[in-house]
Design an enzyme around this catalytic site. Structure first.
Site, PDB file in Angstrom:
ATOM      1  N   GLY A 116      10.302   2.208  -4.476  1.00  0.00           N
ATOM      2  CA  GLY A 116      11.642   1.797  -4.059  1.00  0.00           C
ATOM      3  C   GLY A 116      12.435   2.848  -3.312  1.00  0.00           C
ATOM      4  O   GLY A 116      13.671   2.822  -3.335  1.00  0.00           O
ATOM      5  N   ARG A 147      -0.183 -18.614  -6.857  1.00  0.00           N
ATOM      6  CA  ARG A 147       0.620 -17.707  -6.037  1.00  0.00           C
ATOM      7  C   ARG A 147       1.793 -18.471  -5.418  1.00  0.00           C
ATOM      8  O   ARG A 147       2.897 -17.970  -5.298  1.00  0.00           O
ATOM      9  CB  ARG A 147      -0.302 -17.122  -4.956  1.00  0.00           C
ATOM     10  CG  ARG A 147       0.387 -16.343  -3.884  1.00  0.00           C
ATOM     11  CD  ARG A 147      -0.629 -15.741  -2.920  1.00  0.00           C
ATOM     12  NE  ARG A 147       0.023 -15.392  -1.679  1.00  0.00           N
ATOM     13  CZ  ARG A 147       0.071 -16.185  -0.618  1.00  0.00           C
ATOM     14  NH1 ARG A 147      -0.534 -17.361  -0.642  1.00  0.00           N
ATOM     15  NH2 ARG A 147       0.715 -15.804   0.469  1.00  0.00           N
ATOM     16  N   ARG A 206       2.459  -7.813  -1.272  1.00  0.00           N
ATOM     17  CA  ARG A 206       1.733  -9.073  -1.098  1.00  0.00           C
ATOM     18  C   ARG A 206       2.232  -9.815   0.134  1.00  0.00           C
ATOM     19  O   ARG A 206       3.395  -9.630   0.542  1.00  0.00           O
ATOM     20  CB  ARG A 206       1.909  -9.982  -2.317  1.00  0.00           C
ATOM     21  CG  ARG A 206       1.135  -9.511  -3.544  1.00  0.00           C
ATOM     22  CD  ARG A 206      -0.374  -9.683  -3.336  1.00  0.00           C
ATOM     23  NE  ARG A 206      -1.153  -9.173  -4.463  1.00  0.00           N
ATOM     24  CZ  ARG A 206      -1.568  -7.906  -4.583  1.00  0.00           C
ATOM     25  NH1 ARG A 206      -1.267  -7.019  -3.651  1.00  0.00           N
ATOM     26  NH2 ARG A 206      -2.284  -7.527  -5.618  1.00  0.00           N
ATOM     27  N   ILE A 207       1.369 -10.674   0.698  1.00  0.00           N
ATOM     28  CA  ILE A 207       1.802 -11.518   1.818  1.00  0.00           C
ATOM     29  C   ILE A 207       2.610 -12.667   1.243  1.00  0.00           C
ATOM     30  O   ILE A 207       2.156 -13.343   0.309  1.00  0.00           O
ATOM     31  CB  ILE A 207       0.573 -12.094   2.555  1.00  0.00           C
ATOM     32  CG1 ILE A 207      -0.358 -10.964   3.000  1.00  0.00           C
ATOM     33  CG2 ILE A 207       1.005 -12.935   3.749  1.00  0.00           C
ATOM     34  CD1 ILE A 207      -1.685 -11.474   3.523  1.00  0.00           C
ATOM     35  N   ASN A 218      10.120  -6.848   7.343  1.00  0.00           N
ATOM     36  CA  ASN A 218       9.202  -5.977   6.592  1.00  0.00           C
ATOM     37  C   ASN A 218       9.131  -4.622   7.279  1.00  0.00           C
ATOM     38  O   ASN A 218       9.224  -4.543   8.504  1.00  0.00           O
ATOM     39  CB  ASN A 218       7.802  -6.604   6.572  1.00  0.00           C
ATOM     40  CG  ASN A 218       6.790  -5.750   5.830  1.00  0.00           C
ATOM     41  OD1 ASN A 218       7.020  -5.329   4.695  1.00  0.00           O
ATOM     42  ND2 ASN A 218       5.658  -5.458   6.467  1.00  0.00           N
ATOM     43  N   HIS A 262       6.631  -1.413   7.880  1.00  0.00           N
ATOM     44  CA  HIS A 262       5.203  -1.084   7.807  1.00  0.00           C
ATOM     45  C   HIS A 262       5.005   0.347   8.323  1.00  0.00           C
ATOM     46  O   HIS A 262       5.572   0.721   9.353  1.00  0.00           O
ATOM     47  CB  HIS A 262       4.402  -2.070   8.661  1.00  0.00           C
ATOM     48  CG  HIS A 262       2.935  -1.807   8.618  1.00  0.00           C
ATOM     49  ND1 HIS A 262       2.138  -2.224   7.570  1.00  0.00           N
ATOM     50  CD2 HIS A 262       2.130  -1.136   9.465  1.00  0.00           C
ATOM     51  CE1 HIS A 262       0.897  -1.815   7.784  1.00  0.00           C
ATOM     52  NE2 HIS A 262       0.856  -1.156   8.933  1.00  0.00           N
ATOM     53  N   ALA A 300      11.036   8.682   8.230  1.00  0.00           N
ATOM     54  CA  ALA A 300      11.422   7.871   9.396  1.00  0.00           C
ATOM     55  C   ALA A 300      11.792   6.450   8.966  1.00  0.00           C
ATOM     56  O   ALA A 300      12.742   5.855   9.483  1.00  0.00           O
ATOM     57  CB  ALA A 300      10.288   7.848  10.418  1.00  0.00           C
TER      58      ALA A 300
END
Ligand code: GRF
Length: 209
Positions: A12, A65, A91-92, A107, A109, A174
């Site tokens: 987090g 899911r 998770r997707i 999101n 990444h 970053a």
């Protein structure tokens, strides 16, 4: 003021960066709810410490899911979130959720997409590949992993003596700058999605609209 639902799975630190930006007055937003798919993670402690509502929706507590992610979507709706931020969510998201919050889920990444997408090893893959420049990307979530429209990116150099740990730390630093900046763009109503392209309105034209 924009209401955020933040999805987390671990440490987090990106959640913390969002909270710090709000506290310092750099981001006009509130974190309405934090939802984790794992119990007992540090990210939840951060929410609890600040009295921010949080929910835990673990896979084992649901038959499918789809049902688990449905419960997450219900939490987000209950707290009337305007923007969903996947900040280290591992998770997707089910396509039902993506459709329900279309263009309102982002999101972060840890690579310059489309390089080194599609997994949890972006930093080590970049290092192994020998790239001289990597970074982080904030994108709109679609049901294709790490492939949604790109909103913003920040570049990070790969240094001669980097190992995975040192490079990951530089990329994370970053991220902690970029993610709150992108959320601020949403809070100012400056993000529009046009197919695979995201346009950022400048502050003046958005004021006129
Ligand atoms: C970040 O590196 C992010 O890019 C990736 O997961 C990590 C989350 O870190 N999606 P944290 O939980 O915010 O510290």
């Amino acid at each position: 003021m924009i209401r955020l639902g933040v999805l987390v799975s671990g440490l987090g630190t990106n959640l913390q960066a969002i909270l710090d930006s709000i506290t310092s007055g750099n981001l006009r937003a509130s974190v309405a709810v934090v939802v984790s798919n794992h119990a007992g993670v540090r990210a939840l402690d951060r929410a609890a410490e600040l009295g921010i509502p949080f929910r835990v929706r673990e896979r084992d507590d649901f038959e499918t899911r789809r049902a688990q992610h449905g419960a997450i979507a219900t939490d987000l709706a209950e707290f009337q979130v305007d923007l969903v931020v996947c900040a280290g969510f591992d998770r997707i998201l089910h396509s039902d959720v993506v459709r329900r919050f279309e263009h309102r889920i982002i999101n972060i990444h840890p690579s310059l997409l489309p390089a080194f997408g599609g997994g949890l090893h972006a930093v080590s893959d970049a290092l192994a590949h020998g790239v001289k420049l990597t970074g982080c990307t904030v994108h709109i979530v679609t049901d294709q992993l790490d492939a949604g429209p790109i909103i913003a990116q920040a570049a990070v150099p790969v240094l001669e003596n980097d190992d995975v740990q040192s490079l990951a730390a530089r990329v994370k630093a970053a991220e902690h700058t970029l993610l709150p900046q992108v959320i601020a763009l949403f809070s100012e109503g400056r993000v529009t999605v046009d197919g695979q392209r995201v346009h950022i309105l400048d502050p003046i034209s958005s004021r006129l609209n």
